[in-house]
Scaffold this motif. Structure first.
Motif, PDB file in Angstrom:
ATOM      1  N   ASP A 100      36.981   8.104  47.045  1.00 55.83           N
ATOM      2  CA  ASP A 100      38.360   7.986  47.506  1.00 55.83           C
ATOM      3  C   ASP A 100      39.213   7.428  46.364  1.00 55.83           C
ATOM      4  OD1 ASP A 100      40.765   7.572  48.770  1.00 55.83           O
ATOM      5  OD2 ASP A 100      39.952   6.332  50.393  1.00 55.83           O
ATOM      6  N   SER A 103      40.980   4.093  46.682  1.00 56.97           N
ATOM      7  CA  SER A 103      40.230   2.850  46.663  1.00 56.97           C
ATOM      8  C   SER A 103      40.463   2.092  45.356  1.00 56.97           C
ATOM      9  CB  SER A 103      38.733   3.123  46.820  1.00 56.97           C
ATOM     10  OG  SER A 103      37.977   1.950  46.590  1.00 56.97           O
ATOM     11  N   THR A 135      39.809  14.619  47.429  1.00 58.68           N
ATOM     12  CA  THR A 135      39.067  14.069  48.556  1.00 58.68           C
ATOM     13  C   THR A 135      40.010  13.236  49.424  1.00 58.68           C
ATOM     14  OG1 THR A 135      38.426  12.270  47.075  1.00 58.68           O
ATOM     15  CG2 THR A 135      36.827  14.034  47.407  1.00 58.68           C
ATOM     16  N   TYR A 136      39.868  13.386  50.720  1.00 59.90           N
ATOM     17  CA  TYR A 136      40.750  12.734  51.701  1.00 59.90           C
ATOM     18  C   TYR A 136      42.212  13.150  51.517  1.00 59.90           C
ATOM     19  CZ  TYR A 136      36.629   9.720  52.056  1.00 59.90           C
ATOM     20  OH  TYR A 136      35.330   9.239  52.195  1.00 59.90           O
ATOM     21  N   ARG A 138      44.061  12.559  49.058  1.00 57.44           N
ATOM     22  CA  ARG A 138      44.763  11.397  48.520  1.00 57.44           C
ATOM     23  C   ARG A 138      44.807  11.464  47.000  1.00 57.44           C
ATOM     24  NH1 ARG A 138      41.278   7.281  52.308  1.00 57.44           N
ATOM     25  NH2 ARG A 138      42.216   7.866  54.315  1.00 57.44           N
TER      26      ARG A 138
END
Length: 308
Positions: A100, A103, A135-136, A138
């Protein structure tokens, strides 16, 4: 006053005053595959083949965004990914391990290395394109990450494989697997209906949002996942879109639309490109926005009410 002048006076795009350029269309894309994790009912190879069979039966060309650590980095999973390319589908990059970028523990350099490592595998597959999907969905929790990745993709020749029609099929898949693990003979009809209803609700909501933002129907890029729920009912999902009067197009055709050339400036972007554009333009909490960001809570609560 002419429509163009009225539009300018109201701060609207001219397209808002023009007829839709084309009938509503959608392209199918899948993330996170191929997965070698075990699920009830179908083996990894059976899930993979069921997805390919559904696409073939409905004459749909799709795109698979490979998370290489889910299986493509091993011979068995590599063969499953290769089957997609050989069937005429596009193969894209979705990192090695699905980190992520939002993060604080994930650095820009680490994320870029994940893309490069996955590319060494996907570039050997039939159907390979330099398409990358975050991913995600984001782009990072800092401007340094966001702009650094945008520069990296541009310099590497990658297309940002945006999603306009985001779904929470993964949430319903989790429910499906949990139900089957608790009772292998469970009646799955309510989950199937919830899945199809969810896809329809999201499709209609994002169609309406595209009309509000762009003044027309855009070719939607839909996000689904390489999972059990789609292996079971993807053919039904595709048929539902056809019954709704939507045209199925290839991802390449959809990405040719000008809307996918936009790069929303708001750092905390929405998951869908359309949500990101809406927030960048200061649209805020428009009617119905809750159902686009609830991660399938509505359907899960309805299933719980039925005892699932």
């Amino acid at each position: 006053m002419k429509p163009r002048r009225i539009a300018a006076a109201l701060g609207l795009t001219v397209s808002a005053w023009l007829p839709a350029a084309q009938a509503q269309s959608v392209a199918f894309t899948f993330d996170d595959g191929p997965r070698l994790a075990e699920t009830p009912l179908l083996s990894p190879a059976q899930r993979n083949q069921a997805l390919l069979d559904a696409l073939s039966a409905q004459q749909v060309q799709a795109a698979l965004f490979v998370t290489c650590g889910n299986g493509a980095d091993r011979p068995q999973g590599y063969a499953l990914a290769q089957a997609w390319g050989r069937a005429g589908h596009v193969i894209g990059n979705h990192t090695m391990t699905h980190l992520d970028l939002n993060s604080a523990k994930v650095t820009l350099a680490q994320y870029q290395q994940e893309v490069a490592d996955c590319d060494r595998i996907t570039s050997t597959l039939a159907g390979y394109r330099k398409w990358f999907r975050y991913t995600y969905l984001r782009e990072g929790n800092t401007l340094e990450k966001r702009d650094g990745m945008r520069d990296y993709l541009r310099q590497s020749g990658y297309r940002d494989a945006y999603v306009s029609l985001d779904t929470s099929d993964w949430r319903l898949d989790e429910k499906l697997v949990d139900v089957l693990r608790a009772n292998a003979q469970a009646d799955l009809t309510p989950i199937r209906l919830a899945y199809l209803s969810h896809l329809r609700q999201r499709a209609e909501a994002y169609r309406d949002l595209s009309r509000q933002l762009e003044g027309r129907d855009i070719p939607q890029i839909m996000l689904l996942h390489h999972n059990l729920i789609n292996a079971l009912w993807l053919k039904d999902a595709i048929q539902q879109f056809k019954d709704m009067g939507w045209t199925i197009v290839t991802p390449e055709q959809a990405f040719a639309d000008a809307v996918y050339q936009q790069s929303p400036e708001k750092l905390v972007a929405g998951q869908s490109l359309l949500l990101s554009i809406a927030r960048s333009r200061g649209l805020g909490k428009f009617p119905g926005w809750e159902r686009l960001v609830d991660d399938g809570d509505f359907e899960i609560e309805a299933l719980k009410a039925r005892g699932l």
